[in-house]
Design a protein around this motif. Sequence first.
Motif, short mmCIF file in Angstrom:
data_model
loop_
_atom_site.label_atom_id
_atom_site.label_comp_id
_atom_site.label_asym_id
_atom_site.label_seq_id
_atom_site.Cartn_x
_atom_site.Cartn_y
_atom_site.Cartn_z
N ILE A 443 128.74 78.09 98.07
CA ILE A 443 128.84 79.39 97.37
C ILE A 443 129.28 79.25 95.92
CG2 ILE A 443 129.28 80.71 99.46
CD1 ILE A 443 132.25 80.60 98.77
N PHE A 444 129.89 78.12 95.54
CA PHE A 444 130.34 77.96 94.16
C PHE A 444 129.26 77.37 93.26
CE2 PHE A 444 134.44 77.75 96.50
CZ PHE A 444 135.01 78.87 95.95
N PHE A 447 123.74 80.46 91.01
CA PHE A 447 122.66 81.27 91.58
C PHE A 447 122.54 81.05 93.09
CE2 PHE A 447 121.48 80.09 87.23
CZ PHE A 447 121.43 81.34 86.65
N THR A 448 123.69 80.82 93.75
CA THR A 448 123.68 80.52 95.18
C THR A 448 124.58 81.49 95.92
OG1 THR A 448 123.31 78.18 94.74
CG2 THR A 448 124.11 78.76 96.94
N GLN A 449 124.06 82.06 97.03
CA GLN A 449 124.89 82.82 97.94
C GLN A 449 124.86 82.15 99.30
OE1 GLN A 449 123.83 86.99 97.88
NE2 GLN A 449 124.96 87.33 95.98
N ALA A 450 125.52 82.80 100.27
CA ALA A 450 125.62 82.17 101.58
C ALA A 450 124.24 81.81 102.13
CB ALA A 450 126.37 83.08 102.55
N LEU A 465 131.07 83.73 91.72
CA LEU A 465 131.95 82.67 92.22
C LEU A 465 131.80 81.39 91.41
CD1 LEU A 465 131.62 83.20 96.08
CD2 LEU A 465 133.45 83.92 94.56
N THR A 466 130.59 81.15 90.88
CA THR A 466 130.42 79.99 90.01
C THR A 466 131.30 80.10 88.78
OG1 THR A 466 128.13 79.77 90.74
CG2 THR A 466 128.74 78.66 88.69
N ILE A 479 140.04 76.18 92.80
CA ILE A 479 139.72 77.28 93.70
C ILE A 479 139.17 76.71 94.99
CG2 ILE A 479 137.42 77.59 92.69
CD1 ILE A 479 137.69 80.59 93.32
N SER A 480 139.56 77.28 96.10
CA SER A 480 139.07 76.84 97.40
C SER A 480 138.90 78.05 98.30
CB SER A 480 140.05 75.84 98.04
OG SER A 480 141.34 76.44 98.19
#
Length: 769
Positions: A443-444, A447-450, A465-466, A479-480
């Motif tokens: 997710i981080f 241009f990516t989601q779950a 989130l990126t 961040i985690s």
Amino acid sequence: MLTNHSVKQRLTLLMLFITGLTILGSYGIFLIYERQALRQALQENLITQARTLASSVDADLEFGVQSAAEKTLNTLSSNKRIQFAAVYDSTGNVFAAYPSTAPRASMPVSPQADHIEFQANSLRIFRKVEKNGRILGMVCIQSDLEEIRQRLMWAVVPISIATLVLFSLVFLASLWMKKRIFSPILQLSESARRITEAKDYSIRLEQHEGGELGVLTESLNDMLTQIQARDAQLLGYQGSLEEQVAQRSEQLLRVNTQLLIAKERAEEASRAKSAFLANMSHELRTPLNAILLYSELVSDEMEERGMQDVVPDLEKIRGAGKHLLSLIDEILDLSKIEAGRMTAYIEECHIPSILTDVVATVEPLVTKNRNSFKVEADPAIESIRSDMKMLRQTIFNLLSNAAKFTQDGEIRLQVLPDRDPAFVQFTVSDTGIGMTEDQATRIFQEFTQADDSTTRRFGGTGLGLTLCRKFTELLGGSISVVSRPGEGSTFIVRIPRNTPAPVKPTGKFVPTQQPSLHRGKILIIDDDPSLREAVSRMLTKEGFWVAMASDGEEGIQMAKVLRPHVITLDIAMPGMDGWQVLGKLKADLDLKNIPVVILTMLDGRSKGYALGASAVVQKPVSKEDLLAVIASVETGQSEAPILVVEDDAATQDVLHRIITEGGWESRKAMNGQEALELIQFERPKLIILDLMLPEMDGFQLLTELQNHQDWREIPIIVLTAKDLTPEDLKRLEVDQIHHVFRKGACSKDELVEAVRSIALRWLKPGAEV
């Protein structure tokens, strides 16, 4: 210490040192042993005498015959080392003493048992006098230690003689060793020196000795033979190596030239990318700014005209514009980070204020999906030094992400101490859809989601989130995420309490709620705070812009800066009363034409009019009377205009409308050159300035204003779509710049409030604006 001495000298000194150390050690041990033996012998002898004396005086003590005891003590006179002796009775008193003339007061106190005491120059023995098991008293004998000292002194003479003899023998042995050992070594050293100076490796060393020196000489000769052979071989290689070096140098020069060209191309590409980002920021934000401001203006007009059914559509337009602006900002921020142009600007971040701002912004998103929202902050964490924008954006992104993926659940924001005291922990947890372990690892990424279904269902670009990850890394944190499908997710952000990074000078302005209608400026000068507040609220509701002063000095100062349309003045004030204030206002050429309304409980109508007051009203005054008096005396005088320097026609037009609706006059300029011409003709009270302008840009205009004595005090509000670099911010670090707004990021109300605030903020030199 011996580095500059020859080997011969070092060896001689070493032998003498070792010999001397050995002799002195032996001498010291002998003297210590001899002294101890003498002390032991003296002690035993004195104990024997004390024992004999005790057995001789027991009867004298028992029967109290003092003369007999003294006679017995006088037998000690044959021993010249005895300093004194004494006999004590059973009560510890001196019974008899030797010599008899010795003062009894100076005698030592008798102990309760046998005692031996060595002092600096004497030995003292105490011995009990017993008879048939009864202790009759005590005897004491004290002797000097002169005998020990004399015997030790006599021992020094033979030891000193032995020391001199041994040192002489060692010195003679070192001379013999010099001749037998060091002469051949010196010859070898001299031969080696000649070979080194002449660089002649054909010389061979002569061999005069056998043993180790002979082996050394033979080895050195073999080494010289090998060196001579290698020199000949190296001379053969030299020619070919020079040719190879020349070829390699030529190749290296070509490679360096190619690398230099590649470096220049990369730098040019970086500059082009930076210019592209700056232009994209300007070109995208400028029309969006006009869209947002026009939608806000039209929305206000529709509400005023009663066309409430149109307002929701306008709000949707405005919301879509803000969403588009946020996407543009995210893409540009990501591009800046990837290009290495994003810098953290460190300042003191007040945690409660940040939480208040974020909660106010994100709460509509949270309640949209019927979620509950809780904020928990450790009161001990009041502030940290970090980039406020990055920190706020990170928290907002995480909360909006949680709000998007949670329905009918709970979202929680926590600010807690970290296990490392140098860090602070921000935790955002939700009870939403959650993620699998594989999804949480992706997710981080940009241009990516779950997964694709999440994108279709909930929308989004996958940049939020990126940016959170990249912002936390820029701030020196991490961040985690911990998540389970169907149970929700918890994001943990660790930020240093004191991020080491350049400091960004920021202009911060918190807008206050003021009325949109502007009928003029009223200055209230009154020492009664309740009356000031009542009159202020009364006039504010009628659309007047109100400033207040608590005494005469402050009132005159504010009048000089604000140039109000009307001044209301109380007479009975401490210090400078109202009559004095009125006299100074009318004596000032710049203030004398401002109408002054006297509000007083005293009878001063004739005096007030004589001094130049426009009206005198008796307290208490009603709202209608006060408004009627102000309306009758208001001159409607024109003020200095506000100059808008903007090349985009739509943005220029909407700014002009906002300014005129706020009650101010407006002037427009398309570039810096036009602005300078207008300023020469009519000095504005405020400049709203874009930075990216044709012909003369905003930075050049700012330089021209700074170089002109009469123009450098004109306050400036910067409204720009330019992506400001650290160098740009450095150029804007002048007192003339009061606010820096990003196009699309400020609302109409914020812009109006900034214009209104400048006059009052100028009254407080050094105040942050």
